[in-house]
Design a protein around this motif. Structure first.
Motif: not given
Length: 968
Positions: A872, A878, A938, A940
């Motif tokens: 990622s 993301g 952005d 995760f």
């Protein structure tokens, strides 16, 4: 006339080296240093005018923009000229000088390079010596200066230190006393066991009593005592490093008798697989496999552990230089095309008070080793394309340094043989005292006295010389001027000539060997492991032509003897015989060892960790742990682009900062056919079960091949065992169990071993305490890739793409990084599922080959969460993942288990939505799950088994956690 030239950074520019040293000094607890400036010193001897000296300085030695120089005729302790020239307002009360130079006999490649540079300017110098002078300001005591010198600036094994004065270039003590020949014999015929052992230990031969008695019996039949060089030759040849006598011995393993462990595991797997594309295995300096219709590929990985422990730069420098010579000396010679390296160190943040006596700090070992490999590979013009680094406190006294090289060899140059009457040609570097007893030293444990007792085993390499040797060899190879070749590695001429002449016999005139300096005895000449030397077997009619080739490349080429046909090793010094040994005894007279081996499954405390609702901190803790964190600081020092064949490099993604799985190189630039090189190693699993450590290492190396677009169709393995003292039954038992794991797993994957190396007795003894390294097995894989345009990288490519996990997740947290960050080892070590593992890899490789995969990353250290996070932040997008869609075994019901289990044969795969059905059809028969997708943000995110968020982190925070640890 001698002129001392001092080169330094101008006042208005920062001194990068000095500033780095200041930070190192602070690290060892000395905070009273204000500034350090480094001055490079050259002592040039020759008939040179002032104008010529200025020309040398301005056109060769300095960067005119950032550097300046001064010249001093004759010795001087006065640094006033330096102070004025540098422009500093130095106080006479707080300026200190430390000057460091190489000991006599220790290779300094800068010296020969400067001489060559002066020659290129149309001038001439008889000699050049170098030193480094450090100007240090601050309130420092004499003890503190000595600490700075010995712990930061110098290694007294190879360097002399002068505090408060110039180094003594001018003293007569550096001049060598001429050698006066006197043949030495060793009185062993009437010696008892204790005396035999004392003779062995005093000579640093490290032969056992049983082995010494075999030598005694042999010479008793001859009615004479051996000469010193005869016993030295036997010791080198019979060393563990050269003979692998533990692996080839007889082992009682829990009641099972194993006659030759190597033949019954590693070699047996290759024999039973009987792959037709294996050209040469276990009989040359490197293994060879088929590549295309014109070329084959050879591959070798070596260790250089003990030398790197006492002199990190030189040990690693000559480790990579030596393995390059392995491929140069495979068949009739290969062109080196890529380097690999894998290192094991103690943690870099260890407190100095916890470092045993006689041991260098891990950070110093780390920097020295990295610099050694970097300088050699970069200067030779060979890309360093693949590697890994591991940390464990038990590597502190005994670091591991694995260096590998792959070479391209013509199909008709893979066989070699010497013939009666062939001349013995020695080419390359000159012979000195460096490297003496290297082979025997590498076969015993280290102690706090090793740096004193075995300092002579350390070598410093000269990559420029080796490059010239390689260029000349390839010209001679094309002309067919020699019949056989090998490198002068462990044991020096003793091993090289002894091995080449095993079936023929040889006579060598030792006084003909070119020396770095006078004063070497005939015995030192024979066993020196001075670097950059090769031995060739040359038909007499090619004598002048081949010597002319090497002379044009400015490489020494000296005929020192011939192969005789009498099956005796005959050494002469100025006409007098100093050794006369039967080749049969030298190579077949070693008594086979019989050892006891035991192994029982250990039991570790099983952790009882509470379940959490947020595992974000655990993920960042694992990402920043020593064995998972970014190795960018190291990787960016290596040249990956030289030779122009690099396809997939170690760092990938939008900022070239993601961790690649394997490297891909095109050996032939007008072809899209390539090779993939990868490695697998997990020492923490060995604490639970060496069998599963071995099988997991093979699985890891192979899944890295598959992750970048390769397949198992033509993939070969190398093994490198680094173990402790195998005289201990439990230690040897672990080695046996790991070897059995190699055999079973290689058969399962149909991946033959083609070469390997073992390094035993990796222990450090400090007083009554012995620190053994963890059982460590490096598996390297090399794969022929038909079309490198099918390569894929690990960084995610586009928002909206689907994320799959391929492979089964199990409750296997034993030896995991998740457990380790919580202070546990556990017992549930990852195992290879032989029912489905190969099929899973084959199906995924087929899907990738058909263009169904956009990116792929293998699950290894840290499991699913770490692998997905790396993909990622490498791609800059993301992810949102759902653990409930992960295929897992019954009983694997906790979020942390699914997140961090390190089960084998698993991949995180990115697939475009329009190819979803086709991909799922392609991998039908393998466990898989569509666990989420790539997001245009952005963040995760991972949802728990019950649907709640258990990880939600910014990519920048994850990336920072991964990069910060090794940002030196």
């Amino acid at each position: 006339m001698e002129t001392r030239i001092e080169v330094f950074t101008k006042e208005n520019f920062p001194d990068a080296i000095g500033n780095e040293i200041v930070s190192e000094v602070v690290h060892i607890g000395i905070t009273s240093v204000d500034e350090i400036r480094m001055v490079q010193v050259y002592l040039v001897e020759g008939d040179l005018s002032r104008g010529e000296i200025r020309k040398i300085c301005s056109e060769l030695l300095i960067d005119g923009l950032t550097q300046d120089y001064i010249c001093i005729d004759g010795p001087s302790d006065d640094i006033q000229a330096e102070k004025v020239k540098i422009g500093r307002k130095w106080s006479s009360n707080n300026i200190h000088t430390i000057e460091i130079t190489r000991k006599r006999g220790v290779m300094d490649p800068v010296e020969s390079t400067v001489i060559k540079g002066i020659k290129d300017l149309g001038l001439s110098a008889r000699s050049v010596k170098t030193a480094k002078r450090f100007l240090i300001t601050g309130q420092l005591t004499t003890d503190q200066l000595e600490t700075i010198a010995n712990k930061v600036l110098a290694n007294k094994i190879i360097e002399d230190v002068f505090i408060g004065k110039d180094n003594l270039f001018y003293e007569d003590k550096n001049k060598t006393v001429d050698y006066v020949f006197k043949k030495q014999t060793l009185a062993i015929l009437d010696a008892d066991d204790e005396q035999l052992l004392a003779i062995s230990e005093k000579g640093q031969m490290y032969l056992t009593v049983t082995e010494m008695k075999a030598v005694q019996k042999h010479f008793a039949k001859l009615g004479r005592n051996p000469t010193d060089v005869e016993l030295e030759t036997i010791a080198q040849t019979w060393s563990e490093h050269c003979m692998h006598k533990t692996f080839k011995g007889i082992i009682d393993y829990n009641g099972e008798y194993i006659d030759d462990l190597l033949a019954n595991t590693i070699v047996k797997a290759t024999s039973e697989l009987n792959k037709p594309w294996c050209v040469s295995v276990f009989k040359d300096n490197a293994g060879i496999i088929e590549f295309d219709e014109n070329y084959n590929i050879c591959f070798k990985v070596e260790t250089h552990n003990h030398p790197s422990a006492i002199e990190p730069y030189g040990g690693a420098n000559t480790g990579i230089g030596g393995v390059i010579r392995d491929t140069l000396g495979t068949g009739l010679g290969a062109k080196p095309i890529l380097n690999t390296d894998v290192f094991c160190f103690g943690p870099l943040d260890m407190l100095h008070g916890n470092i045993p006596e006689g041991v260098l700090h891990p950070k110093r070992v780390f920097k020295g080793v990295v610099s050694g490999v970097r300088d050699y590979g970069n200067r030779m013009g060979i890309p360093t394309s693949n590697g890994a680094i591991f940390f464990d406190e038990r590597y502190t006294g005994n670091p591991l340094v694995y260096c590998g090289n792959a070479g391209l060899i013509a199909k008709d140059k893979c066989e070699k043989e010497s013939y009666k009457g062939d001349l013995i040609l020695l080419v390359g570097g000159r012979t000195g005292r460096d490297g003496i007893h290297g082979a025997t030293f590498s076969s015993v444990e280290l102690t706090h006295q090793s740096e004193v007792v075995s300092g002579g085993a350390v070598q410093i390499g000269d990559p420029i010389m080796e490059r010239k040797v390689a260029d000349a060899l390839l010209i001679a190879l094309d002309r067919g001027l020699y019949n056989n070749i090998t490198d002068c590695g462990a044991g020096g001429l003793s091993s090289a000539v002894g091995e080449m002449g095993e079936s023929l016999g040889a006579v060598v005139d030792l006084e003909k060997v070119p020396l770095k300096y006078e004063g070497l005895s005939y015995s030192e000449i024979w066993i020196s492991e001075a670097q950059e030397r090769m031995v060739l077997s040359v038909p007499p009619e090619n004598r002048e032509e081949i010597r002319d080739i090497f002379e044009r490349e400015e490489v020494d080429a000296t005929f020192i003897g011939e192969f005789t046909g009498d099956r005796r090793l005959h050494l002469r010094y100025k006409g007098e015989t100093v050794a006369d040994i039967e080749m049969a005894f030298l190579h077949d007279g070693l008594p086979r060892i019989t050892r006891k081996a035991t192994w029982h499954l250990p039991s570790h405390k099983e952790p009882e960790l509470k379940e959490k609702t947020d595992y974000g901190e655990d993920l960042k803790r694992i990402l920043s742990s020593w064995n998972v964190c970014s190795k960018e600081w190291v990787i960016r020092q290596y040249d990956h682009e030289v030779q122009g064949g690099s396809v997939l490099k170690p760092l990938l993604g939008v900022d070239n900062e993601g961790p690649g799985d394997a490297c891909i190189v095109r050996p032939v630039l007008d072809s899209n056919k390539g090779i993939i090189v990868s490695n697998g190693m997990n020492p923490k699993y060995g604490e639970i079960d060496p069998y599963h450590m071995a099988s997991s290492a093979i699985d890891e190396a192979l899944r890295q091949v598959v992750s970048v677009g390769g397949s198992l169709e033509k993939v070969a393995l190398l093994d490198n065992f680094s173990w402790g003292n195998t005289d201990k039954p439990e230690c040897l038992g672990g080695l046996v169990r790991a070897s059995k794991g190699c055999y079973d797993t290689a058969l399962h994957y149909e991946a033959p071993f083609i070469s390997g190396k073992d390094s035993l007795n990796n222990e450090f003894k400090a007083g009554d305490k012995t620190i053994a390294i963890p059982p460590t097995l490096l598996i390297s894989a090399i794969c022929v890739m038909p079309d490198v345009t099918r390569a894929i990288s690990m960084d995610v490519k586009s928002p909206g793409n689907l994320i799959y996990i391929v492979g089964m997740t199990k409750n296997e947290l034993g030896g995991s990084h998740y457990y380790f960050t919580h202070g546990f080892t556990g017992n549930s070590v990852p195992k290879v599922d032989t029912e489905i593992a190969k099929k899973t890899m084959d199906l995924l490789a087929n899907a990738t080959g058909n263009g169904l995969v956009r990116s792929c990353h293998d699950c290894s250290e840290g499991g699913l969460a770490v692998a997905a996070a790396e993909m990622s932040f490498a791609g800059g997008y993301g992810m949102e993942l759902d653990l409930s869609q992960v295929p897992f075994d019954t009983g694997t019901v906790r979020d942390d288990t699914v997140l961090f289990s390190e089960s084998n044969t698993r991949f995180i795969v990115e697939v475009q939505p329009e190819k979803q059905k086709e991909f799922e059809v392609a991998i039908k028969g393998a466990p898989y799950g569509c666990i989420g997708k790539v997001m245009d943000n952005d963040i995760f995110t991972i949802l728990s088994l019950s649907g709640e968020k258990v990880i939600s982190e910014k990519l920048s925070d994850l990336k920072e956690a991964w990069q910060v640890t090794l940002r030196l």
